[in-house]
Scaffold this motif. Structure first.
Motif, PDB file in Angstrom:
ATOM      1  N   GLU A 109     -74.285  52.015  -5.352  1.00 35.03           N
ATOM      2  CA  GLU A 109     -73.739  51.376  -4.146  1.00 35.03           C
ATOM      3  C   GLU A 109     -72.668  52.270  -3.528  1.00 35.03           C
ATOM      4  O   GLU A 109     -72.639  52.474  -2.319  1.00 35.03           O
ATOM      5  CB  GLU A 109     -73.131  50.007  -4.483  1.00 35.03           C
ATOM      6  CG  GLU A 109     -72.530  49.327  -3.256  1.00 35.03           C
ATOM      7  CD  GLU A 109     -71.780  48.039  -3.540  1.00 35.03           C
ATOM      8  OE1 GLU A 109     -71.302  47.432  -2.568  1.00 35.03           O
ATOM      9  OE2 GLU A 109     -71.656  47.646  -4.721  1.00 35.03           O
ATOM     10  N   LEU A 110     -71.805  52.826  -4.369  1.00 37.52           N
ATOM     11  CA  LEU A 110     -70.762  53.728  -3.879  1.00 37.52           C
ATOM     12  C   LEU A 110     -71.387  54.917  -3.140  1.00 37.52           C
ATOM     13  O   LEU A 110     -70.987  55.227  -2.017  1.00 37.52           O
ATOM     14  CB  LEU A 110     -69.897  54.232  -5.040  1.00 37.52           C
ATOM     15  CG  LEU A 110     -68.833  55.256  -4.631  1.00 37.52           C
ATOM     16  CD1 LEU A 110     -67.691  54.578  -3.899  1.00 37.52           C
ATOM     17  CD2 LEU A 110     -68.319  56.017  -5.832  1.00 37.52           C
ATOM     18  N   SER A 111     -72.379  55.559  -3.749  1.00 34.47           N
ATOM     19  CA  SER A 111     -73.038  56.725  -3.137  1.00 34.47           C
ATOM     20  C   SER A 111     -73.625  56.389  -1.776  1.00 34.47           C
ATOM     21  O   SER A 111     -73.463  57.139  -0.815  1.00 34.47           O
ATOM     22  CB  SER A 111     -74.159  57.251  -4.039  1.00 34.47           C
ATOM     23  OG  SER A 111     -73.616  57.836  -5.189  1.00 34.47           O
ATOM     24  N   VAL A 112     -74.304  55.254  -1.688  1.00 39.48           N
ATOM     25  CA  VAL A 112     -74.942  54.838  -0.434  1.00 39.48           C
ATOM     26  C   VAL A 112     -73.891  54.574   0.642  1.00 39.48           C
ATOM     27  O   VAL A 112     -74.025  55.026   1.773  1.00 39.48           O
ATOM     28  CB  VAL A 112     -75.824  53.579  -0.656  1.00 39.48           C
ATOM     29  CG1 VAL A 112     -76.240  52.947   0.666  1.00 39.48           C
ATOM     30  CG2 VAL A 112     -77.047  53.943  -1.486  1.00 39.48           C
ATOM     31  N   ARG A 113     -72.832  53.862   0.294  1.00 36.86           N
ATOM     32  CA  ARG A 113     -71.791  53.556   1.283  1.00 36.86           C
ATOM     33  C   ARG A 113     -71.052  54.814   1.746  1.00 36.86           C
ATOM     34  O   ARG A 113     -70.739  54.957   2.928  1.00 36.86           O
ATOM     35  CB  ARG A 113     -70.803  52.540   0.720  1.00 36.86           C
ATOM     36  CG  ARG A 113     -71.401  51.146   0.653  1.00 36.86           C
ATOM     37  CD  ARG A 113     -70.342  50.194   0.158  1.00 36.86           C
ATOM     38  NE  ARG A 113     -70.829  48.861  -0.079  1.00 36.86           N
ATOM     39  CZ  ARG A 113     -70.302  47.792   0.491  1.00 36.86           C
ATOM     40  NH1 ARG A 113     -69.311  47.904   1.346  1.00 36.86           N
ATOM     41  NH2 ARG A 113     -70.764  46.600   0.211  1.00 36.86           N
ATOM     42  N   VAL A 114     -70.777  55.722   0.820  1.00 41.39           N
ATOM     43  CA  VAL A 114     -70.110  56.982   1.171  1.00 41.39           C
ATOM     44  C   VAL A 114     -70.998  57.773   2.126  1.00 41.39           C
ATOM     45  O   VAL A 114     -70.543  58.236   3.175  1.00 41.39           O
ATOM     46  CB  VAL A 114     -69.765  57.809  -0.099  1.00 41.39           C
ATOM     47  CG1 VAL A 114     -69.421  59.247   0.251  1.00 41.39           C
ATOM     48  CG2 VAL A 114     -68.611  57.143  -0.857  1.00 41.39           C
TER      49      VAL A 114
END
Length: 123
Positions: A109-114
């Motif tokens: 989720e972090l990777s996608v949002r970043v």
């Protein structure tokens, strides 16, 4: 490659975030308190700041205000916090935060949002 500052006082979380973002191909700077973060923000051109809300010396809200309103930087900011208090979240957005991720969260989720925020700010 984006230059990202991660501000987190919990060392295990800081290392995990740094590892994931480097794995995704970003240049990562780290700070474990608000004072250190402000010095890093002042002396670097950053693409993104990931910050916790509860920090020693200066809060995540103070960091958003410092970057967006005092230094007038266009840097994207994502808040990471277990404090899901609506008032705090709204205040973060009013000060200029671009996104809010509630802890705990998945590294994916972090990777996608970043990636999404960096794409939006680059265009």
């Amino acid at each position: 490659m984006a230059k990202i500052l991660v501000i987190e006082d919990e060392q295990m979380m800081l290392k995990a975030l740094e590892f994931r973002l480097k794995k995704d191909g970003h240049q990562v700077l780290v700070a474990s308190n608000g004072k250190e973060a402000m010095t890093t923000i002042e002396s670097n051109q950053l693409d993104l700041i990931l910050t916790d809300i509860m920090l020693p010396f200066a809060s995540g809200l103070e960091i958003i205000n410092y970057s967006k309103n005092i230094l007038n930087r266009p840097t994207a900011i994502i808040i990471l916090s277990a404090v899901g208090l609506e008032k705090t979240v709204l205040e973060a957005f009013e000060l200029g935060a671009d996104d809010f991720i509630t802890k705990p969260f998945s590294p994916n989720e972090l990777s996608v949002r970043v990636k999404k925020i960096l794409l939006r700010t680059k265009s």
